[in-house]
Design an enzyme around this catalytic site. Structure first.
Site, short mmCIF file in Angstrom:
data_model
loop_
_atom_site.label_atom_id
_atom_site.label_comp_id
_atom_site.label_asym_id
_atom_site.label_seq_id
_atom_site.Cartn_x
_atom_site.Cartn_y
_atom_site.Cartn_z
N ASP A 34 22.28 17.24 47.96
CA ASP A 34 23.05 16.95 46.75
C ASP A 34 24.56 17.03 47.01
OD1 ASP A 34 23.32 16.33 44.11
OD2 ASP A 34 22.50 18.20 43.33
N GLY A 35 25.34 16.30 46.23
CA GLY A 35 26.79 16.45 46.25
C GLY A 35 27.55 15.30 46.91
N ASN A 36 26.85 14.23 47.23
CA ASN A 36 27.51 13.09 47.88
C ASN A 36 28.54 12.43 46.96
OD1 ASN A 36 25.71 13.02 50.37
ND2 ASN A 36 24.23 12.90 48.70
N ARG A 38 30.04 13.80 44.37
CA ARG A 38 31.16 14.70 44.10
C ARG A 38 32.12 14.76 45.30
NH1 ARG A 38 29.89 20.60 42.66
NH2 ARG A 38 28.05 19.55 41.80
N ARG A 47 31.62 6.44 45.02
CA ARG A 47 30.44 7.29 45.24
C ARG A 47 29.68 6.89 46.50
NH1 ARG A 47 28.30 10.45 41.39
NH2 ARG A 47 26.18 9.95 42.02
N HIS A 51 27.57 8.71 49.97
CA HIS A 51 26.21 8.48 50.48
C HIS A 51 26.25 8.09 51.95
CE1 HIS A 51 24.83 9.04 46.51
NE2 HIS A 51 25.23 7.88 46.02
N ARG A 85 20.96 5.50 37.84
CA ARG A 85 22.35 5.39 38.31
C ARG A 85 22.83 3.95 38.20
NH1 ARG A 85 22.59 9.38 43.59
NH2 ARG A 85 22.10 11.26 42.43
N LEU A 145 8.90 16.91 65.91
CA LEU A 145 9.29 17.15 64.51
C LEU A 145 8.78 16.04 63.59
CD1 LEU A 145 11.44 18.82 62.60
CD2 LEU A 145 12.81 16.78 62.92
N ARG A 202 19.11 23.69 48.82
CA ARG A 202 19.77 22.72 47.95
C ARG A 202 21.27 22.89 48.08
NH1 ARG A 202 18.36 20.28 42.02
NH2 ARG A 202 20.04 18.77 42.05
#
Ligand code: V07
Length: 254
Positions: A34-36, A38, A47, A51, A85, A145, A202
């Site tokens: 989260d927070g891309n 902002r 924005r 991302h 969005r 992984l 998070r």
């Protein structure tokens, strides 16, 4: 101070910083990135710039997770709510899986990483679906992984779909209600075959689950940070794992 006499204290490296207990690495880490938006706003950028930067961090964190011995990494890339969005932003987000894979698939392959997804990918643009399916297929036999992208994922939606199919099976008589167990339900979720996350991270200071892996996170440790996802560094991941190890410390090996 001679550390081996104080095994209950933090393990110290030569430079005095705490190091990871290799016997207690979380097997499965899930991250809400989260927070891309902002991050971009703080910099006076659109924005989508956030991302794009956030995608670079994904590459980095996959490498670091692999290095410290994490076996499963689930990344919340796009939620069922993200459709709300602005259209242009959604359009941009939808191109990211393809862009990411175009650049990173050879590296993932080289590092023996196995790509998986959870979420309803049928509603994503055809090119996106194709790129993701290709990555899943081409890495299917890798044994390192497991990199699990949550794409158009919603926890309640996952449960609703599971109950629908289970209801049909009960109506047909292939499942007896008496036989329903936690394991039976787990194996009918999108995460079938994956262990539950040991640790949820998070970023960006939001202290909530936002419909992410509602069933699977029942017993997980939660770690929140104010750091915005595009600023999230290797050291932040290590700090989260250290905190996890403090909470999960095995006194006397019990
Ligand atoms: C997305 C970058 C990371 C921050 C969070 C939002 C934006 C990687 C992928 C991806 C997904 C599937 C896949 C390979 C890569 C991705 C979306 C957004 C929608 F197979 N980053 N990233 N997908 N962001």
């Amino acid at each position: 101070m001679i550390n081996r006499f104080f095994s209950h204290t933090e393990l110290k490296t030569d430079n005095g910083s705490t190091r990871l207990d290799q016997d207690n690495i979380p097997s499965h880490i899930a991250i809400i990135m989260d927070g891309n938006g902002r991050w971009a706003k703080n910099k006076g950028l659109p924005r989508v710039a956030g991302h794009r930067e956030g995608m670079k961090v994904v590459t980095n964190i996959v490498e670091k997770a692999n290095e410290i011995g994490v076996r499963y990494l689930t990344l919340y890339a796009f939620s069922t709510e993200n459709w709300k969005r602005p259209e242009k932003e959604v359009e941009f987000l939808m191109k990211l899986p393809e862009r990411f894979l175009e650049k990173e698939l050879p590296n993932l392959q080289k590092n023996n990483v196995k790509v998986r997804t959870i979420g309803d990918t049928s509603l994503l643009p055809r090119n996106t679906v194709r790129a993701v399916e290709k990555a899943v297929e081409e890495t299917a036999d890798n044994t390192g992984l497991v990199l699990n992208f949550a794409l158009n994922y919603g926890g309640r939606h996952e449960l609703v779909e599971m109950v629908k199919v289970l209801g049909e099976d009960i109506a047909e008589g292939t499942v007896n209600p008496e036989d329903i167990t936690e394991n039976l339900l787990s194996e009918r979720l999108l995460t079938q075959g994956l262990p539950d996350p040991d640790l949820l991270i998070r970023t960006s200071g939001e202290i909530r689950l936002s419909n992410f892996m509602l069933w699977q996170l029942a017993y997980s440790e939660f770690w929140f940070t104010e750091v915005l996802w595009p600023d999230f560094k290797d050291e932040d991941l290590v700090e989260a794992v250290k905190e996890y190890q403090q909470r999960k410390r095995r006194y006397g090996g019990v």
